[in-house]
Design an enzyme around this catalytic site. Structure first.
Site, PDB file in Angstrom:
ATOM      1  N   ASP A 184      24.018   5.753  43.624  1.00  0.00           N
ATOM      2  CA  ASP A 184      25.306   7.371  43.556  1.00  0.00           C
ATOM      3  C   ASP A 184      24.784   7.718  45.179  1.00  0.00           C
ATOM      4  OD1 ASP A 184      25.770  10.187  43.505  1.00  0.00           O
ATOM      5  OD2 ASP A 184      26.282   9.077  41.433  1.00  0.00           O
ATOM      6  N   HIS A 185      25.218   7.322  46.330  1.00  0.00           N
ATOM      7  CA  HIS A 185      25.192   7.997  47.478  1.00  0.00           C
ATOM      8  C   HIS A 185      24.458   9.462  47.320  1.00  0.00           C
ATOM      9  CE1 HIS A 185      28.683   9.177  48.315  1.00  0.00           C
ATOM     10  NE2 HIS A 185      28.407  10.158  49.623  1.00  0.00           N
ATOM     11  N   HIS A 247      28.485  12.382  41.002  1.00  0.00           N
ATOM     12  CA  HIS A 247      27.594  12.863  42.093  1.00  0.00           C
ATOM     13  C   HIS A 247      27.369  14.149  41.822  1.00  0.00           C
ATOM     14  CE1 HIS A 247      28.312   9.873  44.752  1.00  0.00           C
ATOM     15  NE2 HIS A 247      30.232  10.324  45.721  1.00  0.00           N
TER      16      HIS A 247
HETATM   17  C1  BG6 Z   1      32.482   9.317  47.795  1.00  0.00           C
HETATM   18  C2  BG6 Z   1      34.643   9.711  47.453  1.00  0.00           C
HETATM   19  O1  BG6 Z   1      31.916   8.912  46.804  1.00  0.00           O
HETATM   20  O2  BG6 Z   1      31.829  10.735  48.070  1.00  0.00           O
HETATM   21  C3  BG6 Z   1      34.903  10.019  48.478  1.00  0.00           C
HETATM   22  O3  BG6 Z   1      34.449   8.562  46.927  1.00  0.00           O
HETATM   23  C4  BG6 Z   1      33.931  11.226  49.037  1.00  0.00           C
HETATM   24  O4  BG6 Z   1      36.351  10.741  48.213  1.00  0.00           O
HETATM   25  C5  BG6 Z   1      32.450  11.112  49.695  1.00  0.00           C
HETATM   26  O5  BG6 Z   1      34.297  12.306  49.912  1.00  0.00           O
HETATM   27  C6  BG6 Z   1      31.912  12.112  49.449  1.00  0.00           C
HETATM   28  O6  BG6 Z   1      30.451  11.651  50.174  1.00  0.00           O
HETATM   29  P1  BG6 Z   1      29.836  12.609  51.144  1.00  0.00           P
HETATM   30  O7  BG6 Z   1      28.577  12.288  51.153  1.00  0.00           O
HETATM   31  O8  BG6 Z   1      30.617  12.779  52.419  1.00  0.00           O
HETATM   32  O9  BG6 Z   1      29.875  14.528  50.782  1.00  0.00           O
END
Ligand code: BG6
Length: 509
Positions: A184-185, A247
């Site tokens: 989960d990045h 997230h």
């Molecule tokens: C991804 C989603 O997991 O996270 C995207 O699929 C979203 O729709 C992105 O834009 C947002 O990540 P970050 O790191 O740019 O907040």
């Protein structure tokens, strides 16, 4: 820092965008900081027919465009890194091809002596997760007596409770849970991890971190972009599945958890799991009251007409997919009893920002009558991105006669730590998976618990055509009705800008 053990990293889907933009540039950035194993090879696996040289030059292009490399990185270091890459063509649905892959990996091991350990990364559409996991299992590639076998996958982990469970069941056919690294990045973001340090590395916050002092908690993850060519994917996802179930719930877990007994991965993951287990289930009647969904409609920003969601490519013109969701919920435990949590996320909002706001109770007795004007006092803002940092908003006396109270800021910006490199989420997560540290990866039970929590929302939205989806003009903070979700507080949602301490009323568009 100790380097990870020697290994081969096998990337399935290596000709795709993720490897080109994120994975290979992150690996190069790690190499520049001397954080890769001593003996390390990267095997790109894909369906297209290409040789090592074509694969290498495309990856080199990706590195040049996207790698966050130190100034000291030289052409020689890039050349050296590129030689670690090679390519293998296979059909991921063919059992025979997995046996060829196995032989190929044996060859690499015999040539370079680094193949005892293998880390698989599935940079593939989710429909392929089970196919590849089974292929690796059946060919004997998922287990080994002589070294580790690990598998990294990235969300979505199913699309509801049932499919999430089914995916876990299939993965567990070939891999033990401790071999699985679910990315989960958001957990890879430095400032998300800093929540742990801020809460448990300082004596000052923890005593206040509970229902006695906290009035409510607000978490926002806003994006100013729309579909950007992902309409097809988004139609089957929507904001609830795309951002909130994963997230935002992970961030809730870290904000609300009890102190872990140690920094061991399972010690931390057990505590976040307890938070998920304490979430008060939403009833079907709660859904329309506590969950607001929205969809952006066309608007004009700075003289430019922005198309609405339904006008985006690959989007159904009568789509009811939500591009915005705001939710109120409770965590039923001693720490958080009756403290409302509010989360919201959406596309095409005024700016890109993610932050957590802890709203403390106002003083029990109003000594300074002008305190009423200090609506934004008593807030701790943890800024996850951009302009990462922490801001405490407190009331101070305005100079001069009387006791007029004004809200002032005490702030810390991560950027002030100029000597420190903020690793990208992929650098951090790849490094951790190589080291075998699963702290920042989602565990099977947590994924299922998060699906269970949003299940009533999914059910009501999909089964009741009367359930409203509210339009909001692109470039605004979501449907008006979402503003009313926060009750019993003078402040309502914060309307943050990309600048932590900037104008908080409305961002300039
Ligand atoms: C991804 C989603 O997991 O996270 C995207 O699929 C979203 O729709 C992105 O834009 C947002 O990540 P970050 O790191 O740019 O907040």
């Amino acid at each position: 820092m100790k380097k990870p053990e020697d290994m081969i990293l096998v990337i399935f889907g290596a000709t795709g965008d993720l490897a080109y933009r994120k994975l290979i540039p992150a690996l190069f950035a790690l190499d520049c900081r001397n954080m890769l194993p001593e003996k390390f090879s990267i095997l790109g696996v894909g369906r297209s027919d290409q040789d090592d040289n074509v694969f290498r030059s495309r990856m080199e292009e990706g590195i040049n465009k996207f790698a966050d490399k130190p100034e000291s990185a030289s052409t020689e270091s890039l050349d050296r890194f590129i030689t670690k890459l090679s390519y293998f063509r296979m059909d991921m649905k063919s059992a025979e091809d997995y046996l060829s892959l196995k032989n190929h990996l044996e060859d690499i091991k015999n040539r370079s002596e680094n193949g005892r350990n293998i880390l698989f990364y599935l940079a593939m559409p989710p429909a392929m997760f089970s196919v590849i996991s089974d292929g690796l299992g059946e060919s004997g590639l998922s287990r080994s007596e002589e070294g580790f076998r690990r598998l990294i996958i990235e969300k979505p982990f199913g699309s509801d409770l049932e499919s999430g469970r089914e995916l876990n069941r299939i993965l567990h056919r070939s891999f033990e849970e401790n071999q699985l690294y679910r990315i989960d990045h958001y957990l890879g973001k430095e400032t998300v991890q800093n929540l742990l340090v801020m809460r448990f590395g300082n004596g000052v916050f923890e005593p206040l971190w509970n229902r006695n002092y906290v009035h409510h908690v607000e978490i926002t993850s806003a994006e100013s972009i729309g579909m950007e060519g992902r309409g097809d994917y988004y139609e089957s996802s929507g904001a609830l599945r795309d951002m909130l179930q994963n997230h935002l719930m992970q961030v809730v877990g870290l904000v609300a958890m009890e102190p872990p007994s140690s920094m061991e991965p399972d010690s931390i993951r057990n505590e976040t799991m307890k938070v998920f287990q304490s979430l008060r289930p939403l009833s079907e009647e709660d859904v329309p009251r506590q969950v607001i969904r929205g969809q952006y409609i066309s608007s004009e920003i700075g003289g430019k007409v922005i198309p609405g969601y339904r006008e985006e490519n690959e989007v159904d013109p009568s789509s009811r997919t939500e591009t915005f969701v705001a939710m109120k919920f409770y965590i039923d435990n001693w720490r958080w009893g009756n403290v409302p949590f509010y989360v919201r996320t959406g596309k095409m909002l005024p700016t890109k920002v993610t932050e957590v706001v802890i709203h403390f109770h106002p003083t029990p007795h109003k000594l300074f009558k002008d305190n009423d004007t200090c609506n934004s006092c008593n807030q701790l803002i943890i800024r996850i991105q951009p302009d990462e940092g922490i801001l405490l908003k407190i009331g101070m006396k305005e100079p001069g006669a009387g006791f007029n109270v004004r809200s002032v800021n005490m702030d810390f910006h991560y950027a002030d730590l100029t000597d420190i490199h903020l690793p990208s989420a992929y650098e951090r997560l790849l490094f951790d998976a190589m080291k075998g540290d699963s702290t920042l990866f989602s565990r099977a039970d947590a994924v299922e618990a998060a699906w269970k929590f949003v299940a009533p929302v999914q059910k009501v939205w999909s089964s009741d055509p009367e359930q409203k989806i509210y339009g909001y003009p692109a470039g605004t903070w979501g449907p008006e009705i979402a503003h009313k979700l926060i009750e019993g507080s003078k402040t309502g949602w914060r309307f943050p800008c990309d600048n932590l301490t900037g104008n908080e009323t409305y961002c300039e568009l």
